[in-house]
Design a protein around this motif. Structure first.
Motif, PDB file in Angstrom:
ATOM      1  N   ALA A 175       0.819  -1.220   0.000  1.00  0.00           N
ATOM      2  CA  ALA A 175       0.000   0.000   0.000  1.00  0.00           C
ATOM      3  C   ALA A 175       0.849   1.264   0.000  1.00  0.00           C
ATOM      4  N   GLY A 176       2.157   1.109   0.025  1.00  0.00           N
ATOM      5  CA  GLY A 176       3.032   2.273   0.035  1.00  0.00           C
ATOM      6  C   GLY A 176       3.025   3.031  -1.278  1.00  0.00           C
ATOM      7  N   GLU A 177       3.377   4.297  -1.220  1.00  0.00           N
ATOM      8  CA  GLU A 177       3.463   5.112  -2.433  1.00  0.00           C
ATOM      9  C   GLU A 177       4.398   4.449  -3.440  1.00  0.00           C
ATOM     10  N   ASP A 178       5.538   3.955  -2.969  1.00  0.00           N
ATOM     11  CA  ASP A 178       6.422   3.121  -3.775  1.00  0.00           C
ATOM     12  C   ASP A 178       6.632   1.834  -2.996  1.00  0.00           C
ATOM     13  N   SER A 208      -3.688   2.793  -1.503  1.00  0.00           N
ATOM     14  CA  SER A 208      -3.502   2.829  -0.047  1.00  0.00           C
ATOM     15  C   SER A 208      -4.364   1.782   0.654  1.00  0.00           C
ATOM     16  N   LEU A 209      -5.387   1.255  -0.042  1.00  0.00           N
ATOM     17  CA  LEU A 209      -6.257   0.231   0.525  1.00  0.00           C
ATOM     18  C   LEU A 209      -5.888  -1.166   0.046  1.00  0.00           C
ATOM     19  N   ASP A 210      -4.804  -1.292  -0.736  1.00  0.00           N
ATOM     20  CA  ASP A 210      -4.353  -2.602  -1.211  1.00  0.00           C
ATOM     21  C   ASP A 210      -3.854  -3.473  -0.072  1.00  0.00           C
ATOM     22  N   ILE A 211      -3.957  -4.784  -0.276  1.00  0.00           N
ATOM     23  CA  ILE A 211      -3.161  -5.716   0.514  1.00  0.00           C
ATOM     24  C   ILE A 211      -2.169  -6.390  -0.430  1.00  0.00           C
ATOM     25  N   ASP A 255      -1.236   7.838  -2.412  1.00  0.00           N
ATOM     26  CA  ASP A 255      -2.241   8.890  -2.277  1.00  0.00           C
ATOM     27  C   ASP A 255      -3.483   8.608  -3.127  1.00  0.00           C
ATOM     28  N   ASP A 256      -3.619   7.383  -3.616  1.00  0.00           N
ATOM     29  CA  ASP A 256      -4.827   6.992  -4.350  1.00  0.00           C
ATOM     30  C   ASP A 256      -5.355   5.700  -3.750  1.00  0.00           C
ATOM     31  N   HIS A 289       8.322  -0.735  -3.379  1.00  0.00           N
ATOM     32  CA  HIS A 289       9.693  -1.228  -3.282  1.00  0.00           C
ATOM     33  C   HIS A 289      10.583  -0.336  -2.413  1.00  0.00           C
ATOM     34  N   ALA A 290      10.053   0.813  -2.005  1.00  0.00           N
ATOM     35  CA  ALA A 290      10.750   1.653  -1.045  1.00  0.00           C
ATOM     36  C   ALA A 290      10.023   1.643   0.307  1.00  0.00           C
ATOM     37  N   SER A 291       9.150   0.663   0.489  1.00  0.00           N
ATOM     38  CA  SER A 291       8.326   0.596   1.697  1.00  0.00           C
ATOM     39  C   SER A 291       8.532  -0.708   2.462  1.00  0.00           C
ATOM     40  N   TYR A 292       9.697  -1.319   2.282  1.00  0.00           N
ATOM     41  CA  TYR A 292       9.939  -2.602   2.933  1.00  0.00           C
ATOM     42  C   TYR A 292      10.129  -2.462   4.446  1.00  0.00           C
ATOM     43  N   TYR A 293      10.823  -1.415   4.885  1.00  0.00           N
ATOM     44  CA  TYR A 293      11.241  -1.342   6.289  1.00  0.00           C
ATOM     45  C   TYR A 293      11.033   0.063   6.866  1.00  0.00           C
ATOM     46  N   GLY A 294      10.635   0.085   8.116  1.00  0.00           N
ATOM     47  CA  GLY A 294      10.723   1.288   8.938  1.00  0.00           C
ATOM     48  C   GLY A 294       9.715   2.382   8.640  1.00  0.00           C
ATOM     49  N   PRO A 295       9.547   3.283   9.664  1.00  0.00           N
ATOM     50  CA  PRO A 295       8.713   4.461   9.478  1.00  0.00           C
ATOM     51  C   PRO A 295       9.456   5.485   8.615  1.00  0.00           C
ATOM     52  N   PRO A 296       8.725   6.558   8.247  1.00  0.00           N
ATOM     53  CA  PRO A 296       7.358   6.924   8.613  1.00  0.00           C
ATOM     54  C   PRO A 296       6.322   6.235   7.736  1.00  0.00           C
ATOM     55  N   LEU A 297       5.048   6.394   8.104  1.00  0.00           N
ATOM     56  CA  LEU A 297       3.954   5.918   7.264  1.00  0.00           C
ATOM     57  C   LEU A 297       4.011   6.674   5.938  1.00  0.00           C
ATOM     58  N   ARG A 298       3.984   5.942   4.832  1.00  0.00           N
ATOM     59  CA  ARG A 298       4.107   6.585   3.518  1.00  0.00           C
ATOM     60  C   ARG A 298       3.236   5.827   2.510  1.00  0.00           C
ATOM     61  N   LEU A 299       1.919   5.971   2.701  1.00  0.00           N
ATOM     62  CA  LEU A 299       0.959   5.267   1.862  1.00  0.00           C
ATOM     63  C   LEU A 299       0.741   5.990   0.542  1.00  0.00           C
TER      64      LEU A 299
END
Length: 350
Positions: free
Chosen positions: A224-227, A245-248, A241-242, A229-239
């Protein structure tokens, strides 16, 4: 692609009249799935190619239901996707639902009664008439699972607009044979394993931005991250914007099979499939002495139907004590006649 050419891409045994339970895969979907499974077995490739199938499926689905791809989320099951909406509704919201609705579009609402949602089941035929200024949500199926009844969408959406209510449409038994314009509803959810001819485990949720801004993406993970492949680890929340964000995170192999299945549906065209399916259903209805209908699903009270069909090798279903037969792209008049022969044969002992 015409119906006849499309039918050559399927290999059903004669007498499959149960797409309302699950659809059959076209050859391109089956072969894509087998290739991916072999790659997995041998460890020959990165998973990223399998993940890309999700994007292709999302794009095709968006075109099929006439919405921007940015409004489409992907998931696994109808109830899983509806749960995000139901759990985000404010305490005290009145939700009107058909009492005969399939429970995947009932339980997500009913379970929220414990925190104060006011859920009111009513007969599906009365749905538009019971909406009042107090109604906050109307959740309904475009086509009823048990009976094949097609909802009066014009009346329901008009009542919702007058009340200022949110419309949540389950198009699982519609999308793939009935033209569906998801832009008419605040939210539309579809399980793809029936009329969209896909493996079980893929589903879509369409949400208008106004509704989506009120939802809590409580199941969000790295996909659900904006990217992603850049959302594997750690904060901040970065979902995203479309609607992503509700994907699993996608079940790769199910999506590998879904993408080409949806592409075939698009190539044939929903209008052509609709005409084909309803014509077969009406041939079946006529053979049983019933009036013509507007659905690809036929519900009929035929004594001993289950035993008769099973003996003839016809696979249909029984729902609510009534025969349910469903007709789709790969079916022919031979399938209809095979079922009618079984159901109308004189079994009186000589």
């Amino acid at each position: 692609m015409d119906i006849e050419a499309a039918q050559r891409l399927f290999t059903p045994d004669p007498g499959w009249l149960n797409t309302a339970s699950y659809g059959l895969p076209p050859t391109p979907a089956w072969e894509a799935l087998q290739t991916a499974l072999h790659e997995w077995r041998c460890g020959r490739t990165s998973w990223k190619g399998w993940g890309e199938a999700t994007g292709h499926a999302r794009e095709t689905f968006a075109r099929l239901v006439n919405v921007p791809v940015s409004d489409v989320s992907i998931g696994a099951q109808v109830s899983q996707m509806l749960a995000v909406i139901a759990s985000s509704m404010p305490e005290g919201t009145q939700v009107v639902v058909p009492e005969e609705e399939f429970t995947s579009n009932l339980f997500p609402w009913l379970v929220q009664q414990r925190r104060g949602l006011d859920v009111r089941p009513v007969p599906a035929a009365d749905l538009a008439n019971v909406v009042t200024a107090e109604t906050g949500v109307i959740a309904f199926s475009l086509v009823q699972s048990a009976t094949g009844a097609v909802a009066d969408v014009d009346a329901i959406t008009a009542a919702a607009a007058e009340a200022g209510a949110v419309t949540v449409a389950d198009a699982t038994q519609a999308c793939g044979w009935l033209p569906v314009d998801a832009s008419r509803y605040d939210a539309t959810v579809v399980g793809a394993y029936k009329w969209l001819l896909s493996p079980r485990g893929t589903a879509f949720l369409v949400t208008k931005p106004e509704l989506r801004s009120t939802l809590v993406p409580s199941q969000a993970g790295w996909w659900a991250g904006e990217d992603p492949h850049a959302s594997y680890y750690g904060p901040p929340l970065r979902l995203a914007d479309d609607a992503r964000s509700l994907d699993i995170s996608p079940a790769w192999f199910s999506w590998v099979g879904t993408a080409p299945a949806l592409e075939l549906v698009e190539q044939v065209g929903i209008d052509s499939i609709h005409a084909h399916d309803v014509a077969l259903a009406n041939r079946f209805r006529a053979g049983l002495g019933m009036d013509a209908g507007d659905s690809a699903i036929v519900s009929a009270d035929v004594p001993d139907a289950e035993r008769r069909l099973e003996a003839a090798g016809v696979r249909a279903a029984v729902r609510g004590g009534r025969l349910r037969a469903s007709f789709h792209l790969y079916n022919t008049s031979d399938d209809v006649d095979m079922a009618l022969d079984a159901l109308t044969a004189d079994t009186t002992p000589a």
